[in-house]
Design a protein around this motif. Structure first.
Motif, PDB file in Angstrom:
ATOM      1  N   ALA A  29       0.814  -1.211   0.000  1.00  0.00           N
ATOM      2  CA  ALA A  29       0.000   0.000   0.000  1.00  0.00           C
ATOM      3  C   ALA A  29       0.849   1.263   0.000  1.00  0.00           C
ATOM      4  N   ILE A  30       1.991   1.235   0.675  1.00  0.00           N
ATOM      5  CA  ILE A  30       2.823   2.443   0.808  1.00  0.00           C
ATOM      6  C   ILE A  30       3.931   2.492  -0.233  1.00  0.00           C
ATOM      7  N   CYS A  31       4.547   1.347  -0.492  1.00  0.00           N
ATOM      8  CA  CYS A  31       5.696   1.322  -1.404  1.00  0.00           C
ATOM      9  C   CYS A  31       5.307   1.053  -2.854  1.00  0.00           C
ATOM     10  N   LYS A  32       4.194   0.357  -3.082  1.00  0.00           N
ATOM     11  CA  LYS A  32       3.742   0.032  -4.434  1.00  0.00           C
ATOM     12  C   LYS A  32       2.270   0.416  -4.613  1.00  0.00           C
ATOM     13  N   PRO A  33       1.938   1.683  -4.393  1.00  0.00           N
ATOM     14  CA  PRO A  33       0.512   2.078  -4.398  1.00  0.00           C
ATOM     15  C   PRO A  33      -0.182   1.862  -5.739  1.00  0.00           C
ATOM     16  N   LEU A  34       0.543   2.012  -6.846  1.00  0.00           N
ATOM     17  CA  LEU A  34      -0.075   1.873  -8.167  1.00  0.00           C
ATOM     18  C   LEU A  34      -0.451   0.428  -8.478  1.00  0.00           C
ATOM     19  N   HIS A  35       0.251  -0.510  -7.867  1.00  0.00           N
ATOM     20  CA  HIS A  35      -0.021  -1.929  -8.117  1.00  0.00           C
ATOM     21  C   HIS A  35      -0.824  -2.582  -6.992  1.00  0.00           C
ATOM     22  N   TYR A  36      -1.111  -1.815  -5.941  1.00  0.00           N
ATOM     23  CA  TYR A  36      -1.717  -2.388  -4.739  1.00  0.00           C
ATOM     24  C   TYR A  36      -3.064  -3.055  -5.019  1.00  0.00           C
ATOM     25  N   SER A  37      -3.974  -2.343  -5.656  1.00  0.00           N
ATOM     26  CA  SER A  37      -5.330  -2.867  -5.861  1.00  0.00           C
ATOM     27  C   SER A  37      -5.348  -4.090  -6.770  1.00  0.00           C
ATOM     28  N   SER A  38      -4.409  -4.154  -7.713  1.00  0.00           N
ATOM     29  CA  SER A  38      -4.378  -5.290  -8.631  1.00  0.00           C
ATOM     30  C   SER A  38      -3.757  -6.531  -7.982  1.00  0.00           C
ATOM     31  N   ILE A  39      -2.851  -6.306  -7.029  1.00  0.00           N
ATOM     32  CA  ILE A  39      -2.195  -7.432  -6.359  1.00  0.00           C
ATOM     33  C   ILE A  39      -3.033  -7.921  -5.172  1.00  0.00           C
ATOM     34  N   MET A  40      -3.395  -6.994  -4.290  1.00  0.00           N
ATOM     35  CA  MET A  40      -4.101  -7.358  -3.064  1.00  0.00           C
ATOM     36  C   MET A  40      -5.616  -7.293  -3.268  1.00  0.00           C
ATOM     37  N   ASP A  41      -6.111  -8.149  -4.179  1.00  0.00           N
ATOM     38  CA  ASP A  41      -7.564  -8.224  -4.381  1.00  0.00           C
ATOM     39  C   ASP A  41      -8.159  -9.223  -3.390  1.00  0.00           C
ATOM     40  N   PHE A  42      -9.465  -9.439  -3.475  1.00  0.00           N
ATOM     41  CA  PHE A  42     -10.144 -10.294  -2.492  1.00  0.00           C
ATOM     42  C   PHE A  42      -9.617 -11.730  -2.538  1.00  0.00           C
ATOM     43  N   LYS A  43      -9.370 -12.252  -3.738  1.00  0.00           N
ATOM     44  CA  LYS A  43      -8.879 -13.624  -3.858  1.00  0.00           C
ATOM     45  C   LYS A  43      -7.521 -13.787  -3.184  1.00  0.00           C
ATOM     46  N   MET A  44      -6.655 -12.798  -3.379  1.00  0.00           N
ATOM     47  CA  MET A  44      -5.336 -12.853  -2.759  1.00  0.00           C
ATOM     48  C   MET A  44      -5.451 -12.777  -1.237  1.00  0.00           C
ATOM     49  N   CYS A  45      -6.321 -11.887  -0.753  1.00  0.00           N
ATOM     50  CA  CYS A  45      -6.526 -11.766   0.691  1.00  0.00           C
ATOM     51  C   CYS A  45      -7.028 -13.080   1.280  1.00  0.00           C
ATOM     52  N   LEU A  46      -7.991 -13.668   0.615  1.00  0.00           N
ATOM     53  CA  LEU A  46      -8.565 -14.935   1.090  1.00  0.00           C
ATOM     54  C   LEU A  46      -7.519 -16.042   1.061  1.00  0.00           C
ATOM     55  N   TYR A  47      -6.725 -16.076   0.007  1.00  0.00           N
ATOM     56  CA  TYR A  47      -5.671 -17.089  -0.121  1.00  0.00           C
ATOM     57  C   TYR A  47      -4.646 -16.950   1.001  1.00  0.00           C
ATOM     58  N   LEU A  48      -4.209 -15.730   1.292  1.00  0.00           N
ATOM     59  CA  LEU A  48      -3.205 -15.504   2.332  1.00  0.00           C
ATOM     60  C   LEU A  48      -3.726 -15.869   3.713  1.00  0.00           C
ATOM     61  N   VAL A  49      -4.990 -15.550   3.967  1.00  0.00           N
ATOM     62  CA  VAL A  49      -5.577 -15.879   5.267  1.00  0.00           C
ATOM     63  C   VAL A  49      -5.739 -17.386   5.419  1.00  0.00           C
TER      64      VAL A  49
END
Length: 314
Positions: free
Chosen positions: A125-145
């Motif tokens: 979110a802080i270091c890669k803001p332009l790529h944040y939304s494309s990387i940390m989408d719901f599927k990625m969040c669910l996968y990491l959890v």
């Protein structure tokens, strides 16, 4: 191999805290109050994150999982500990002891990984803001959890199965207020080299590597924040990760201090105090820190209170 002069132990006796005497009831009331506040605070965050649409972001999704983890961790240890204090000791079966250790270990390991995931989220979110939304989408969040909870369960169940296969004879007194790893293994009269080796091999993946990852991500985060030209921008960026950094320092600090300290003799009392800290104080601090220092949490709390007052909360 069984020896004739050995009595096989199927039950343990938890000593808890000795020599409390007149302080036993006040100590019980204090810990019970902390437990109620901890469960209420963490469940409140879980419900708030679930109900509020403005908090449906990766950062708060992970925060909700962290609070859920703290809730389960407290529930796996504190109720039994309160019973031990009230009765000045308690008998627990080998299966019950291993089950408590498994649940406790599962939550501890999962929390390590969830805190690591949260640091990764703040880095992106802080270091890669332009790529944040494309990387940390719901599927990625669910996968990491799911990965965090799965690894926690896997590592803890392997350890507990190995412990359950050990032989316990002659001595059954656990000088602790719950079934922790070191006090149980110390009582075994059989060869513990396999379980010791397993714990030695997985500990870096549970504590060392995640902790180093968090440190490295925050070095990059701080460097990025220092590069922001406006003071307002720096303050806003730092405020989004200060709460998480505080929780990380509390949690990893206590875990590392107890599991890197000696397990014999005088250190048992120190281990009890440290264990009490990360089983009760840290889960209590998490909702307090995030509620007090996070503007979004406070804002949504005020919205829900106003809606409830006007009969619009549903």
């Amino acid at each position: 191999m069984h020896h004739e002069n050995h009595t096989v132990i199927l039950d343990f006796f938890l000593l808890g805290f000795q020599n409390l005497r007149l302080f036993r009831i006040p100590f019980f009331i204090l810990l019970f109050s902390i437990y109620i506040i901890t469960i209420t605070g963490n469940l409140f965050i879980v419900l708030l994150v679930s109900l509020s649409h403005t908090l449906h972001t990766p950062m708060y999704f992970f925060l909700g999982q962290l609070s859920l983890c703290d809730t389960l961790l407290s529930m796996s240890v504190v109720p039994n500990m309160l019973d031990v204090i009230l009765k000045e000791g308690k008998t627990i079966s080998l299966l019950g002891c291993v089950t408590q250790l498994q649940m406790f270990g599962w939550c501890c390991i999962a929390e390590c990984y969830i805190l690591t995931v949260m640091s990764c989220d703040r880095y992106l979110a802080i270091c890669k803001p332009l790529h944040y939304s494309s990387i940390m989408d719901f599927k990625m969040c669910l996968y990491l959890v799911m990965l965090s909870w799965s690894l926690g369960f896997l590592f803890s169940i392997i350890t507990c199965v190995l412990i359950y296969e050990l032989e316990f004879c002659n001595h059954n007194i656990i000088d602790h207020f719950f079934c922790d790893f070191l006090p149980i293994v110390d009582l075994s009269c059989s060869d513990t080299s396999v379980v010791d080796l397993e714990v030695f091999m997985v500990t870096p993946f549970i504590l060392l590597f995640p902790f180093v990852f968090v440190i490295v991500t925050y070095i990059y985060i701080f460097l990025t924040i220092l590069g922001i030209s406006s003071i307002t921008g720096r303050q806003k960026a730092f405020s989004t990760c200060s709460s998480h950094l505080t929780v990380v320092c509390l949690y990893y600090g206590t875990l590392i201090s107890i599991y890197l300290s000696p397990s014999k003799g005088y250190s048992l009392n120190i281990n009890k105090i440290t264990s009490l800290f990360y089983t009760m104080v840290t889960p209590l601090f998490n909702p307090v820190i995030y509620s007090v220092r996070n503007q979004d949490i406070r804002k949504e709390l005020n919205v829900l209170i106003r809606e409830k007052e006007h009969g619009c909360f549903y």
